[in-house]
Write an enzyme that holds these catalytic residues in place. Sequence first.
Site, mmCIF file in Angstrom:
data_model
loop_
_atom_site.group_PDB
_atom_site.id
_atom_site.type_symbol
_atom_site.label_atom_id
_atom_site.label_comp_id
_atom_site.label_asym_id
_atom_site.label_seq_id
_atom_site.Cartn_x
_atom_site.Cartn_y
_atom_site.Cartn_z
ATOM 1 N NE ARG A 16 -42.317 -12.489 8.399
ATOM 2 C CZ ARG A 16 -43.609 -12.572 8.145
ATOM 3 N NH1 ARG A 16 -44.477 -12.417 9.111
ATOM 4 N NH2 ARG A 16 -44.049 -12.810 6.938
ATOM 5 C CG ASP A 97 -32.424 -16.690 1.453
ATOM 6 O OD1 ASP A 97 -31.314 -16.681 0.877
ATOM 7 O OD2 ASP A 97 -33.105 -15.660 1.609
HETATM 8 N N1 LIG Z 1 -44.495 -9.246 11.038
HETATM 9 C C1 LIG Z 1 -43.922 -9.153 9.835
HETATM 10 N N2 LIG Z 1 -42.614 -8.845 9.757
HETATM 11 C C2 LIG Z 1 -42.017 -8.756 8.546
HETATM 12 N N3 LIG Z 1 -42.657 -8.941 7.381
HETATM 13 C C3 LIG Z 1 -43.962 -9.239 7.405
HETATM 14 C C4 LIG Z 1 -44.653 -9.368 8.631
HETATM 15 N N4 LIG Z 1 -45.936 -9.691 8.331
HETATM 16 C C5 LIG Z 1 -46.034 -9.755 6.999
HETATM 17 N N5 LIG Z 1 -44.868 -9.481 6.424
HETATM 18 C C6 LIG Z 1 -44.650 -9.477 4.974
HETATM 19 O O1 LIG Z 1 -43.759 -10.531 4.674
HETATM 20 C C7 LIG Z 1 -42.733 -10.040 3.798
HETATM 21 C C8 LIG Z 1 -41.446 -10.694 4.207
HETATM 22 O O2 LIG Z 1 -41.535 -12.030 3.791
HETATM 23 P P1 LIG Z 1 -40.750 -13.154 4.538
HETATM 24 O O3 LIG Z 1 -41.364 -13.393 5.859
HETATM 25 O O4 LIG Z 1 -40.660 -14.280 3.585
HETATM 26 O O5 LIG Z 1 -39.380 -12.361 4.711
HETATM 27 P P2 LIG Z 1 -38.165 -12.567 5.694
HETATM 28 O O6 LIG Z 1 -38.529 -12.980 7.069
HETATM 29 O O7 LIG Z 1 -37.315 -11.381 5.585
HETATM 30 O O8 LIG Z 1 -37.537 -13.749 5.072
HETATM 31 P P3 LIG Z 1 -36.686 -13.744 3.782
HETATM 32 O O9 LIG Z 1 -35.328 -13.923 4.293
HETATM 33 O O10 LIG Z 1 -37.236 -14.918 3.040
HETATM 34 O O11 LIG Z 1 -36.844 -12.465 3.060
HETATM 35 C C9 LIG Z 1 -42.677 -8.528 3.952
HETATM 36 O O12 LIG Z 1 -42.465 -7.929 2.701
HETATM 37 C C10 LIG Z 1 -44.058 -8.170 4.486
HETATM 38 O O13 LIG Z 1 -44.889 -7.671 3.462
HETATM 39 C C1 LIG Z 2 -30.532 -11.946 -1.385
HETATM 40 C C2 LIG Z 2 -30.994 -12.239 0.028
HETATM 41 C C3 LIG Z 2 -30.982 -10.938 0.822
HETATM 42 C C4 LIG Z 2 -32.432 -12.770 -0.051
HETATM 43 O O1 LIG Z 2 -32.917 -13.100 1.192
HETATM 44 C C5 LIG Z 2 -30.107 -13.332 0.675
HETATM 45 O O2 LIG Z 2 -30.184 -14.510 -0.047
HETATM 46 C C6 LIG Z 2 -28.658 -12.915 0.777
HETATM 47 O O3 LIG Z 2 -28.278 -12.152 1.625
HETATM 48 N N1 LIG Z 2 -27.825 -13.456 -0.152
HETATM 49 C C7 LIG Z 2 -26.398 -13.236 -0.236
HETATM 50 C C8 LIG Z 2 -26.021 -12.644 -1.537
HETATM 51 C C9 LIG Z 2 -26.390 -13.469 -2.759
HETATM 52 O O4 LIG Z 2 -27.234 -14.374 -2.695
HETATM 53 O O5 LIG Z 2 -25.813 -13.199 -3.825
HETATM 54 K K LIG Z 3 -36.124 -13.905 0.446
#
Ligand SMILES: Nc1ncnc2c1ncn2[C@@H]1O[C@H](COP(=O)(O)OP(=O)(O)OP(=O)(O)O)[C@@H](O)[C@H]1O
Ligand SMILES: CC(C)(CO)[C@@H](O)C(=O)NCCC(=O)O
Ligand SMILES: [K+]
Length: 238
Positions: A16, A97
């Site tokens: 997201r 990130d």
């Molecule tokens: N609407 C949503 N979409 C996705 N993940 C959600 C949502 N609501 C809650 N979550 C929770 O948030 C977690 C994802 O965390 P975060 O939002 O930090 O991830 P991200 O957007 O993929 O970002 P990152 O790149 O940091 O992983 C999922 O494992 C899930 O449990």
């Molecule tokens: C490891 C994730 C998926 C975590 O969000 C991201 O940081 C990513 O795609 N990294 C590139 C590969 C690496 O960090 O080694």
């Molecule tokens: K992450």
Amino acid sequence: MSEPARTLLIDIGNSRIKYCYSSDVSALSYLDDIDYLNQLCKSTSRCLISNVASQKQLKYITDILNKNQVNIQVLKTQDHVDNLKLGYQQPESLGVDRWLAMLAVKQFCSTNFAVIDLGTAITCDVVNEESEHIGGWIVPGFSTMIESLKAKTSLAHVKNHYIADDLEFGRDTSSCITEGCKAQIYGFIFMVQQQMQINFSQYKIFVTGGDANLINIDDFPRTEIVENCIFTGMMRFI
Ligand SMILES: Nc1ncnc2c1ncn2[C@@H]1O[C@H](COP(=O)(O)OP(=O)(O)OP(=O)(O)O)[C@@H](O)[C@H]1O
Ligand SMILES: CC(C)(CO)[C@@H](O)C(=O)NCCC(=O)O
Ligand SMILES: [K+]
């Protein structure tokens, strides 16, 4: 009076997109409808972006920003910013990130630290007192674990609603899955702690990311939750 100039910060995560303004990094929102970005452009002339998703996703967003004449800076992982020496042989391949989370923690922590991001993927990165990134780990996040378990078994139909406040043993399929995957996260954090203990006499552990609320932080000594680490790291470039 005109509004003060403020920069839009966008974090394109794995599952997201989040955004906030530089005037208040704690007020983060989810960009569920990307076209809503056209509205956000009305109150800014500059935007910083971190992206770990696809180039296609990034282009969709930068096209909207360009159309609205917003100045764009896409952050890329770089070695030796704020003295942080990255442990990768190819530093640019480390996720932006992860890099921003380390830069964020470095702003307020001067001892050895690990930063754990509980997102779609779970990552851990360790930085010593000399600002050297020792290395890290990447594993599936909570929802990713559950999805892959369901994809590889006949558990696809199971609805997962219940998540206990503390770690419990499940007494039906659904809670066995959610509590079990939560236990994997507990195990991960305990292993980070064990390795920090082996390597350093002094250290701190910071937990961030969308799933940080799943764990009871009181179960982990020397560990605290820091919210919005990626945006705090981005503020370094304002
Ligand atoms: N609407 C949503 N979409 C996705 N993940 C959600 C949502 N609501 C809650 N979550 C929770 O948030 C977690 C994802 O965390 P975060 O939002 O930090 O991830 P991200 O957007 O993929 O970002 P990152 O790149 O940091 O992983 C999922 O494992 C899930 O449990
Ligand atoms: C490891 C994730 C998926 C975590 O969000 C991201 O940081 C990513 O795609 N990294 C590139 C590969 C690496 O960090 O080694
Ligand atoms: K992450």
